[in-house]
Write a protein that holds these residues in place. Structure first.
Motif, PDB file in Angstrom:
ATOM      1  N   ASP A  16       0.727  -1.391   0.033  1.00 49.73           N
ATOM      2  CA  ASP A  16       0.093   0.030  -0.015  1.00 49.73           C
ATOM      3  C   ASP A  16       0.923   1.292  -0.095  1.00 49.73           C
ATOM      4  O   ASP A  16       0.563   2.318  -0.602  1.00 49.73           O
ATOM      5  N   TYR A  19       2.268   1.728  -3.454  1.00 50.31           N
ATOM      6  CA  TYR A  19       1.155   2.243  -4.414  1.00 50.31           C
ATOM      7  C   TYR A  19       1.165   3.593  -4.119  1.00 50.31           C
ATOM      8  O   TYR A  19       0.872   4.535  -5.138  1.00 50.31           O
ATOM      9  N   GLN A  20       0.814   4.001  -3.107  1.00 53.77           N
ATOM     10  CA  GLN A  20       0.520   5.604  -2.509  1.00 53.77           C
ATOM     11  C   GLN A  20       1.676   6.477  -3.023  1.00 53.77           C
ATOM     12  O   GLN A  20       1.459   7.498  -3.434  1.00 53.77           O
ATOM     13  N   GLN A  21       2.945   5.896  -2.955  1.00 57.49           N
ATOM     14  CA  GLN A  21       4.115   6.581  -3.134  1.00 57.49           C
ATOM     15  C   GLN A  21       3.949   6.915  -4.727  1.00 57.49           C
ATOM     16  O   GLN A  21       4.172   7.823  -5.214  1.00 57.49           O
ATOM     17  N   THR A  24       1.267   9.417  -5.689  1.00 54.18           N
ATOM     18  CA  THR A  24       1.524  10.805  -5.169  1.00 54.18           C
ATOM     19  C   THR A  24       2.488  11.431  -6.225  1.00 54.18           C
ATOM     20  O   THR A  24       2.333  12.354  -6.412  1.00 54.18           O
TER      21      THR A  24
END
Length: 234
Positions: A16, A19-21, A24
């Motif tokens: 997660d 993925y968020q990196q 962003t």
């Protein structure tokens, strides 16, 4: 079992976080870094969320930008046909990408190419239909362009007049070619004037030699021919 669950949870957190990196970075326009993050994630978890779509979107945007940069370089260097091909490829593959900019570029290129063809010295008759196609494309992009509309009309009249001339329809040829000549006397490096001259002469000969001659109209045709800015070869 508890240790396995701890490992699984840690793995999910890492996935997660990666993925968020990537998201962003993508939102910030840092596509190369985002792509690297998503590719790492693809190795570890190929079906995680929408990473396939995000990778595809980044690759498509990079391809768009690369093609556009190539097209702009060719445009700035006056490599007209190369630029045209690249802009047309972008428009066919990515219809909404930089639409207004690319349409403006294409309009300019179509007009330049068409003008170049009709202004060749000596004229190249075989290139005229292509010039008409370019003017038509330009007008489709900018329907309110007076110049594109005028040039498309003149070239259409010329081609129709040429066809009538070649089939011996002298009066029809005169009507079309005269319209072009009145707008631009030097059109196609004087080709229109020369063709109109010959059409007047042939028309006059036909009227003079008809079963019921019309000498007055024949004289008018000869007079109209003599007024044209061409060498009198009769």
């Amino acid at each position: 079992f508890a240790k396995e669950r701890v490992v699984q949870i840690q793995e999910e957190r890492e996935i997660d976080a990666l993925y968020q990196q990537g998201v962003t970075l993508q939102d910030a326009g840092r596509d190369d870094e985002a792509l690297a993050a998503f590719m790492q994630l693809m190795v570890r978890r190929p079906r995680h969320r929408d990473i396939s779509l995000r990778i595809q979107a980044i690759l498509q945007e990079q391809d768009q930008e690369a093609l556009f940069a190539q097209a702009e370089a060719a445009y700035d260097a006056d490599r007209t046909l190369e630029a045209l091909g690249l802009y047309e490829e972008i428009r066919s593959r990515y219809a909404n990408f930089k639409g207004e900019v690319i349409d403006d570029r294409l309009y300019t290129l179509y007009m330049q190419l068409a003008q170049g063809l009709i202004e060749q010295d000596p004229p190249a008759p075989e290139a005229i239909p292509q010039a008409l196609a370019y003017f038509t494309e330009a007008l489709a992009l900018q329907p309110r362009s007076a110049e594109a509309a005028l040039q498309q009309r003149l070239l259409g009249l010329y081609l129709d007049g040429q066809a009538r001339y070649e089939s011996g329809q002298w009066e029809g040829a005169i009507a079309q070619l005269r319209t072009v000549f009145d707008q631009q006397p030097e059109y196609l490096r004087g080709t229109v004037a020369s063709m109109l001259y010959e059409a007047y002469i042939h028309s006059g000969d036909g009227l003079r030699d008809a079963a019921e001659p019309d000498c007055a109209l024949a004289y008018q045709r000869y007079s109209q021919a003599a007024e044209l800015p061409v060498s009198d070869i009769t």
